[in-house]
Design a protein around this motif. Structure first.
Motif, PDB file in Angstrom:
ATOM      1  N   UNK A   1       0.811  -1.211   0.000  1.00 46.80           N
ATOM      2  CA  UNK A   1       0.000   0.000   0.000  1.00 46.80           C
ATOM      3  C   UNK A   1       0.852   1.273   0.000  1.00 46.80           C
ATOM      4  N   UNK A   2       2.105   1.201   0.437  1.00 45.22           N
ATOM      5  CA  UNK A   2       2.878   2.412   0.721  1.00 45.22           C
ATOM      6  C   UNK A   2       3.024   3.317  -0.494  1.00 45.22           C
ATOM      7  N   UNK A   3       3.471   2.757  -1.633  1.00 44.55           N
ATOM      8  CA  UNK A   3       3.670   3.584  -2.825  1.00 44.55           C
ATOM      9  C   UNK A   3       2.341   4.154  -3.325  1.00 44.55           C
ATOM     10  N   UNK A   4       1.287   3.348  -3.234  1.00 42.59           N
ATOM     11  CA  UNK A   4      -0.018   3.820  -3.688  1.00 42.59           C
ATOM     12  C   UNK A   4      -0.528   4.944  -2.803  1.00 42.59           C
ATOM     13  N   UNK A   5      -0.330   4.819  -1.505  1.00 47.98           N
ATOM     14  CA  UNK A   5      -0.749   5.882  -0.589  1.00 47.98           C
ATOM     15  C   UNK A   5       0.046   7.157  -0.837  1.00 47.98           C
ATOM     16  N   UNK A   6       1.343   7.011  -1.099  1.00 48.84           N
ATOM     17  CA  UNK A   6       2.197   8.175  -1.336  1.00 48.84           C
ATOM     18  C   UNK A   6       1.769   8.909  -2.607  1.00 48.84           C
ATOM     19  N   UNK A   7       1.466   8.145  -3.659  1.00 52.52           N
ATOM     20  CA  UNK A   7       1.035   8.758  -4.917  1.00 52.52           C
ATOM     21  C   UNK A   7      -0.275   9.516  -4.734  1.00 52.52           C
ATOM     22  N   UNK A   8      -1.219   8.928  -4.002  1.00 51.20           N
ATOM     23  CA  UNK A   8      -2.503   9.588  -3.771  1.00 51.20           C
ATOM     24  C   UNK A   8      -2.323  10.845  -2.922  1.00 51.20           C
ATOM     25  N   UNK A   9      -1.401  10.791  -1.991  1.00 52.69           N
ATOM     26  CA  UNK A   9      -1.142  11.946  -1.126  1.00 52.69           C
ATOM     27  C   UNK A   9      -0.579  13.118  -1.920  1.00 52.69           C
ATOM     28  N   UNK A  10       0.309  12.820  -2.896  1.00 53.38           N
ATOM     29  CA  UNK A  10       0.932  13.867  -3.699  1.00 53.38           C
ATOM     30  C   UNK A  10      -0.004  14.424  -4.762  1.00 53.38           C
ATOM     31  N   UNK A  11      -1.034  13.664  -5.113  1.00 50.46           N
ATOM     32  CA  UNK A  11      -2.003  14.132  -6.089  1.00 50.46           C
ATOM     33  C   UNK A  11      -1.679  13.682  -7.497  1.00 50.46           C
ATOM     34  N   UNK A  12      -2.682  13.216  -8.211  1.00 48.62           N
ATOM     35  CA  UNK A  12      -2.538  12.767  -9.597  1.00 48.62           C
ATOM     36  C   UNK A  12      -3.785  13.187 -10.368  1.00 48.62           C
ATOM     37  N   UNK A  13      -3.634  13.287 -11.691  1.00 48.87           N
ATOM     38  CA  UNK A  13      -4.783  13.610 -12.542  1.00 48.87           C
ATOM     39  C   UNK A  13      -5.531  12.356 -12.999  1.00 48.87           C
ATOM     40  N   UNK A  14      -4.832  11.223 -12.994  1.00 49.27           N
ATOM     41  CA  UNK A  14      -5.447   9.959 -13.423  1.00 49.27           C
ATOM     42  C   UNK A  14      -5.177   8.888 -12.372  1.00 49.27           C
ATOM     43  N   UNK A  15      -6.225   8.171 -11.988  1.00 52.06           N
ATOM     44  CA  UNK A  15      -6.090   6.977 -11.151  1.00 52.06           C
ATOM     45  C   UNK A  15      -6.619   5.802 -11.960  1.00 52.06           C
ATOM     46  N   UNK A  16      -5.733   4.834 -12.214  1.00 55.16           N
ATOM     47  CA  UNK A  16      -6.124   3.603 -12.900  1.00 55.16           C
ATOM     48  C   UNK A  16      -6.190   2.521 -11.838  1.00 55.16           C
ATOM     49  N   UNK A  17      -7.336   1.871 -11.685  1.00 57.56           N
ATOM     50  CA  UNK A  17      -7.498   0.994 -10.519  1.00 57.56           C
ATOM     51  C   UNK A  17      -8.324  -0.240 -10.836  1.00 57.56           C
ATOM     52  N   UNK A  18      -8.005  -1.302 -10.116  1.00 57.03           N
ATOM     53  CA  UNK A  18      -8.913  -2.445 -10.038  1.00 57.03           C
ATOM     54  C   UNK A  18      -9.893  -2.150  -8.895  1.00 57.03           C
ATOM     55  N   UNK A  19     -11.148  -2.569  -9.018  1.00 55.87           N
ATOM     56  CA  UNK A  19     -12.167  -2.145  -8.050  1.00 55.87           C
ATOM     57  C   UNK A  19     -11.873  -2.517  -6.607  1.00 55.87           C
ATOM     58  N   UNK A  20     -11.336  -3.715  -6.364  1.00 56.99           N
ATOM     59  CA  UNK A  20     -11.129  -4.167  -4.991  1.00 56.99           C
ATOM     60  C   UNK A  20     -10.202  -3.270  -4.205  1.00 56.99           C
ATOM     61  N   UNK A  21      -9.015  -2.994  -4.745  1.00 51.75           N
ATOM     62  CA  UNK A  21      -8.061  -2.158  -4.036  1.00 51.75           C
ATOM     63  C   UNK A  21      -8.566  -0.721  -3.917  1.00 51.75           C
ATOM     64  N   UNK A  22      -9.273  -0.235  -4.931  1.00 46.34           N
ATOM     65  CA  UNK A  22      -9.817   1.120  -4.859  1.00 46.34           C
ATOM     66  C   UNK A  22     -10.793   1.254  -3.700  1.00 46.34           C
ATOM     67  N   UNK A  23     -11.660   0.256  -3.527  1.00 44.45           N
ATOM     68  CA  UNK A  23     -12.633   0.298  -2.434  1.00 44.45           C
ATOM     69  C   UNK A  23     -11.916   0.234  -1.084  1.00 44.45           C
TER      70      UNK A  23
END
Length: 537
Positions: free
Chosen positions: A132-154
């Protein structure tokens, strides 16, 4: 239509030109103008036709046009900014792209990276099977596009790491496969939590009723684009079938590879337990091959895909539909179906792995006795007979090491049996889970943090019912060790074997007595009635 005719923002057009993209594909030509206008779109196109660029490029254009127009912009350019831009785009806003598998998430993210090389737009792929660490860091810094599988996104949403209220456009890529793999409830869960005024885009190879019904249910009225209504197979692919016996398939497979010597080939099998067996057979006969299936961890699958994409002698990939779904590898020049898929559309998806980006490809299918019914369905779907091919006797490899059947019915020893759910893939239907359907991203060991659902409540109710939980759920009492319970099970097994042995010798006297026909005792009236019948008859 050429990309230069779309009046795209200069940094975006520059990135497209660096990739040597000039002419739009049919799905791009028809879908992009509607997306640029902010309309909802439902796009139907076969695999390998450029669906990813068809939604990534216009969405990037809309974000870039939301930035302030340069001071020297003409009135015409300012009007273009006004027309295409996401209104009131804020730094925390983002585009959400939902995909069924991790591989497709990485593929879409690669496209975002390529198209944003000069514009500075950012994207990130989040999926299960990784930390989760890299994904949390990316979301914290902000992005214009999130590409996700539904399970992890939820999961991330429930941890308040993703704010779905910031979604300005939502894309369902390969939506038909998402429904097939059991994501319907997850898709609805997410749609209920994003703003109603978001732009809605759905792309897939087949748009079934459930997909469109979901779009309409959540307030979308998409422009329907179908560029493949009369085209049931991928272009630039010559496909043939070879009628062979089941025991002849290994020899035919080996011979086809020796005769055609492909640069890159994918061999499809319906069964994940056959993947390693086929790959090992090829390696044993001097053909380097790699295996990829849902039995591998995500890290292992990533390594296999990177090896296959690289320029080396590992150019044969043996895979199931689930593992290869969504892979976009442009160098594949041959596909071989070791078995025909049960689903006709999966046949099109398989052979569509080759003949991509304007190149030509070959697809061969080994048709045995068990494949005849599937062949009839496929030819009915294609609306024509598939050409029959054959190998001359001198083209057949005579001296080769036979395929081992050691692993049939068993999981390969090299893989973790605990991660191997029972699966029989009949043409890419996906892995099944009890209850709410399968999730593609679970295969790598993703652990979901579910809110308490109906089944949890049911278990709680059972645990609190009169009489307490079922006996097998009770804790060990009286200091009894687990091995004592094991001993009782062992003794029970001996008793079962003893009974089975006695049954072979003949029926036990007690059993014979127990199962002997029971003669009902006659009442006094029945006896008298019978007496008179015999007397006067």
């Amino acid at each position: 239509m050429k990309f230069s005719e779309l009046n795209l923002e200069p940094s975006l057009l520059s990135a497209i030109q660096k990739l040597n993209y000039e002419d739009c594909t049919p799905i791009q030509e028809q879908a992009m103008p509607h997306i640029l206008e902010g309309k909802d779109v439902a796009g139907l196109a076969q695999t390998g036709t450029g669906k990813t660029a068809a939604f990534v490029i216009p969405l990037m254009e809309r974000i870039l046009r939301a930035r302030p127009a340069p001071g020297d912009a003409t009135e015409e350019q300012k009007a273009l900014y006004e027309k295409r831009a996401f209104k009131d785009w804020k730094p925390q806003n983002f585009i959400l792209i939902l995909v069924p598998t991790r591989e497709l998430a990485e593929q879409v993210q690669e496209n975002i990276t390529k198209f944003s090389v000069d514009s500075g737009l950012r994207g990130f792929a989040i999926y299960g099977g990784t930390g989760y660490d890299k994904q949390k860091e990316a979301l914290k810094n902000g992005v214009e596009f999130i590409v996700a599988t539904p399970g992890r996104l939820i999961d991330l949403y429930k941890e308040h790491l993703v704010d779905l209220k910031q979604v300005r456009a939502i894309v369902f890529d390969e939506a038909d496969r998402m429904f097939d793999m059991g994501f319907k409830d997850d898709m609805k869960y997410i749609l209920q939590r994003v703003p109603r005024e978001r732009q809605f885009l759905v792309f897939s190879a087949t748009l079934n009723f459930d997909v469109l019904n979901t779009a309409y249910q959540f307030g979308s009225e998409p422009v329907e684009i179908n560029i493949s209504r009369d085209q049931a197979k991928a272009e630039n692919v010559k496909d043939q079938i070879f009628h062979v016996g089941s025991d002849e398939k290994p020899q035919q497979l080996l011979s086809l590879l020796k005769v055609h010597n492909p640069k890159q080939a994918i061999i499809f099998t319906n069964f994940k337990l056959s993947v390693e067996k086929i790959a090992r057979f090829l390696v044993d006969n001097g053909i380097p091959a790699m295996a990829i299936s849902s039995l591998l961890t995500q890290a292992q699958r990533n390594r296999v895909i990177e090896q296959f994409k690289a320029e080396n002698n590992m150019n044969i990939l043996v895979a199931t539909d689930v593992a290869a779904r969504g892979l976009d590898i442009k160098g594949v020049d041959m596909v071989i179906n070791y078995e025909l898929p049960n689903d006709s559309e999966s046949y099109v998806h398989r052979i569509g792995r080759t003949g991509r980006a304007g190149t030509t490809g070959q697809a061969f299918s080994l048709v045995g006795d068990k494949d005849i019914e599937a062949l009839a369905r496929i030819e009915d779907y294609l609306k024509h007979k598939v050409e029959v091919g054959y190998l001359e006797n001198d083209q057949l490899v005579k001296d080769f090491k036979a395929m081992s059947h050691h692993h049939e019915g068993h999981y390969p020893k090299s893989l973790d049996r605990a991660r191997a759910p029972r699966e029989r893939q009949g043409g890419g239907g996906g892995e099944r889970r009890s209850g709410g359907g399968p999730r593609g991203e679970r295969r790598g060991g993703e652990q979901r943090r579910h809110e308490k659902g109906p089944r949890d409540q049911q278990r709680s109710a059972q645990g609190n019912r009169p009489g307490g939980p079922r006996p097998e759920h009770k804790k060990h009492e009286g200091g009894k060790r687990p091995d004592q319970h094991q001993q009782r099970r062992h003794e029970g097994g001996k008793r079962h074997d003893q009974k089975r042995h006695e049954h072979r010798k003949g029926p036990h006297p007690q059993h014979a007595k127990k199962h002997a026909p029971v003669v009902a005792q006659k009442s006094l009236g029945q006896k008298i009635s019978g007496f008179f019948k015999r007397l006067f008859s």
